[in-house]
Scaffold this motif. Sequence first.
Motif, PDB file in Angstrom:
ATOM      1  N   LEU B 269       0.834  -1.205   0.000  1.00 47.65           N
ATOM      2  CA  LEU B 269       0.000   0.000   0.000  1.00 47.65           C
ATOM      3  C   LEU B 269       0.868   1.255   0.000  1.00 47.65           C
ATOM      4  O   LEU B 269       0.602   2.218  -0.707  1.00 47.65           O
ATOM      5  N   ARG B 272       2.145   2.018  -3.277  1.00 45.50           N
ATOM      6  CA  ARG B 272       1.136   2.662  -4.125  1.00 45.50           C
ATOM      7  C   ARG B 272       1.024   4.145  -3.810  1.00 45.50           C
ATOM      8  O   ARG B 272       0.891   4.968  -4.707  1.00 45.50           O
ATOM      9  N   VAL B 273       1.051   4.476  -2.487  1.00 44.44           N
ATOM     10  CA  VAL B 273       1.025   5.897  -2.127  1.00 44.44           C
ATOM     11  C   VAL B 273       2.245   6.590  -2.726  1.00 44.44           C
ATOM     12  O   VAL B 273       2.149   7.685  -3.287  1.00 44.44           O
ATOM     13  N   THR B 277       2.472   9.784  -5.060  1.00 43.03           N
ATOM     14  CA  THR B 277       3.147  10.999  -4.621  1.00 43.03           C
ATOM     15  C   THR B 277       4.251  11.401  -5.578  1.00 43.03           C
ATOM     16  O   THR B 277       4.809  12.485  -5.454  1.00 43.03           O
ATOM     17  N   LEU B 282       0.749  15.500  -4.664  1.00 43.82           N
ATOM     18  CA  LEU B 282       1.195  15.724  -3.286  1.00 43.82           C
ATOM     19  C   LEU B 282       1.848  17.099  -3.086  1.00 43.82           C
ATOM     20  O   LEU B 282       1.494  17.796  -2.134  1.00 43.82           O
ATOM     21  N   ALA B 300      -5.038  14.375   2.931  1.00 46.23           N
ATOM     22  CA  ALA B 300      -4.861  12.919   2.852  1.00 46.23           C
ATOM     23  C   ALA B 300      -6.054  12.270   2.163  1.00 46.23           C
ATOM     24  O   ALA B 300      -5.895  11.352   1.354  1.00 46.23           O
ATOM     25  N   LEU B 303      -5.663  12.754  -1.448  1.00 49.82           N
ATOM     26  CA  LEU B 303      -4.593  11.880  -1.952  1.00 49.82           C
ATOM     27  C   LEU B 303      -5.118  10.454  -2.132  1.00 49.82           C
ATOM     28  O   LEU B 303      -4.847   9.808  -3.156  1.00 49.82           O
ATOM     29  N   LEU B 304      -5.878   9.971  -1.161  1.00 51.23           N
ATOM     30  CA  LEU B 304      -6.393   8.601  -1.228  1.00 51.23           C
ATOM     31  C   LEU B 304      -7.427   8.464  -2.344  1.00 51.23           C
ATOM     32  O   LEU B 304      -7.515   7.411  -2.987  1.00 51.23           O
ATOM     33  N   ALA B 305      -8.185   9.527  -2.577  1.00 58.30           N
ATOM     34  CA  ALA B 305      -9.141   9.496  -3.684  1.00 58.30           C
ATOM     35  C   ALA B 305      -8.384   9.327  -4.998  1.00 58.30           C
ATOM     36  O   ALA B 305      -8.772   8.538  -5.858  1.00 58.30           O
ATOM     37  N   LEU B 307      -5.448   7.964  -5.269  1.00 60.87           N
ATOM     38  CA  LEU B 307      -4.883   6.611  -5.212  1.00 60.87           C
ATOM     39  C   LEU B 307      -5.877   5.580  -5.724  1.00 60.87           C
ATOM     40  O   LEU B 307      -5.523   4.663  -6.475  1.00 60.87           O
ATOM     41  N   ASN B 308      -7.131   5.731  -5.320  1.00 66.13           N
ATOM     42  CA  ASN B 308      -8.143   4.744  -5.688  1.00 66.13           C
ATOM     43  C   ASN B 308      -8.486   4.786  -7.168  1.00 66.13           C
ATOM     44  O   ASN B 308      -9.034   3.839  -7.710  1.00 66.13           O
ATOM     45  N   GLN B 309      -8.152   5.921  -7.801  1.00 67.51           N
ATOM     46  CA  GLN B 309      -8.444   6.025  -9.235  1.00 67.51           C
ATOM     47  C   GLN B 309      -7.315   5.476 -10.099  1.00 67.51           C
ATOM     48  O   GLN B 309      -7.470   5.328 -11.298  1.00 67.51           O
ATOM     49  N   ASP B 312      -4.790  -0.658 -10.132  1.00 67.34           N
ATOM     50  CA  ASP B 312      -4.583  -1.397  -8.896  1.00 67.34           C
ATOM     51  C   ASP B 312      -4.142  -2.822  -9.208  1.00 67.34           C
ATOM     52  O   ASP B 312      -4.952  -3.671  -9.579  1.00 67.34           O
ATOM     53  N   ASP B 314      -3.326  -5.240  -7.448  1.00 69.13           N
ATOM     54  CA  ASP B 314      -3.760  -6.337  -6.587  1.00 69.13           C
ATOM     55  C   ASP B 314      -5.231  -6.681  -6.767  1.00 69.13           C
ATOM     56  O   ASP B 314      -5.746  -7.602  -6.154  1.00 69.13           O
ATOM     57  N   ARG B 315      -5.900  -5.879  -7.585  1.00 71.93           N
ATOM     58  CA  ARG B 315      -7.327  -6.149  -7.769  1.00 71.93           C
ATOM     59  C   ARG B 315      -7.495  -7.391  -8.641  1.00 71.93           C
ATOM     60  O   ARG B 315      -6.862  -7.489  -9.686  1.00 71.93           O
TER      61      ARG B 315
END
Lengths: 316, 316
Positions: B269, B272-273, B277, B282, B300, B303-305, B307-309, B312, B314-315
């Motif tokens: 994770l 991924r951040v 960044t 960032l 934050a 930033l996570l929003a 990240l989710n776009q 991925d 691991d999906r």
Amino acid sequence: MAAARGGDPRAVARLISLVERGGEELAELAGLLAADTGRAEVIGLTGAPGVGKSTTTNELVRALRAAGRRVGVLAVDPSSPFTGGAILGDRVRMQDHATDPGVFIRSMSSRGHLGGLAAATPMAVRVLEAAGCEVVLVETVGVGQAEVEVASLADTTIVLLAPGMGDAIQAVKAGILEVADVFVINKADRDGADATYRDIQGAIALGERGPGEWRPPVLRAVASRAEGIDDILAALAKHRAWLIEHDVLVGRRRERAEVEITQVALARLRARVAAVTGDAALPALAADVADGALDPYSAAAKLLAALNQTADPDRP
Amino acid sequence: MAAARGGDPRAVARLISLVERGGEELAELAGLLAADTGRAEVIGLTGAPGVGKSTTTNELVRALRAAGRRVGVLAVDPSSPFTGGAILGDRVRMQDHATDPGVFIRSMSSRGHLGGLAAATPMAVRVLEAAGCEVVLVETVGVGQAEVEVASLADTTIVLLAPGMGDAIQAVKAGILEVADVFVINKADRDGADATYRDIQGAIALGERGPGEWRPPVLRAVASRAEGIDDILAALAKHRAWLIEHDVLVGRRRERAEVEITQVALARLRARVAAVTGDAALPALAADVADGALDPYSAAAKLLAALNQTADPDRP
């Protein structure tokens, strides 16, 4: 919040406890404190146990108060699972300033804060800024990587040494050389002060430094007799002038904000992993890994796949 | 891999370097090593600088070799950004065993490993298990929380103390009491050994312990004269018998696997951040936070929003 802004010590203490616990309310507090960001000069102070950090901090506070400045002190212990106050016996000396309304003193540990001290400390600094502190001293207990990280959250970082403690090697090990803006050899009246001075000057000389870069001065002090304190304050002022003149302060503070945001973001991700690991998924995976039927990387991939299928509060 | 299984020291050293660096190849190595998990007895050894960890480890290795057992030693320095070898001068003493093919000795730091030592150490232990080690000693340098965490990755954890070092308080601070299975007072011929013994017995007595729970013994040793080493080995054997008899060993190893999986998942994770960044997102958010226009929690969340776009991996 209004009471804390008015400088009420109990209100300030309550807010810092809130920061230390690091619950969900913090997001709201963060919004209220944003406008106070960057008001104070933030000074980091770190060094091994026994070099005289508390005594030095105490004398720095005294000198800053004599100059009429409002001061906040955060004594941070990254390794302690307890609140600092109970264990840090020498914190008692700070009682010198207990009745001075221009001084706030607070011990802090990271026991509850998911983002660790790298996220908690800047928020606690903001509380002190909101309460009107013009200077905030962040004192870290210890010499590990965590302490260095916390100290490096400051505008100016003082590394305190003492003669004959093998500090130079410890400093190199912990990466302190990279973050020190000012070195102070405390207890400079003791044997070995000259050797420590040479060691640390030698270590500084080894570091590459471009033209216009700051070269950390190495000062001598005997904090227990209040000797050398004015030199430290002069070095702090000089470093601050350099930070502003070379346009470094804004960049440093932005870097700090990057670290802080990343830590908060990671804390949220960690909380999501923790939410998933409350399920049966992790124990079953762990049993397979412990038995050698599965490797930890494959197990982690399965865990993350489960994580991605759970509800995601941060998805827009 | 075949060479490492054959016990070739260079092949083993290369694999541990791979673990230390923590690159993407590790996932593959992890798969190859899974079946070797749990072959060795894993003994943790921690204590403050100067208590004699290296000397004690050295004597324990000697005694285990004399009993015909193949031994691996991992000397772990969580705080060092460097590989351990260069700084740890006293590691030289380990040269006693340099020509013994039944002993593998390796210093390790966490400089590169994204999952930190909590993820790197069990993997390095697996390498040593694959190389045929029956006992693996994990020695940590220092007394902070990180060292305690690493030491607690063992089946049995030895905490080493020395007279007159204020170790009891340090031990309480670092949470060592909770992870210690065996206490050893080294340098027990020195003044203050009795006081240290009483202090630590007092601290143990304060801890709540249910019926059938292990009560850590407090031993005395003078490792530099090889005194008390047999007592330590006897205590280790007794603790191991207790672990098995009370069905605790399997549970401990599963808990360790949980920590390891979680650390690997968090490392992914974090990567991924870090990937996000690298973008402009960032720095722009950090500038707003540094200026007080935005708070770090809102930043934050943004930033996570982002990240989710992103894609991925691991999906499923």
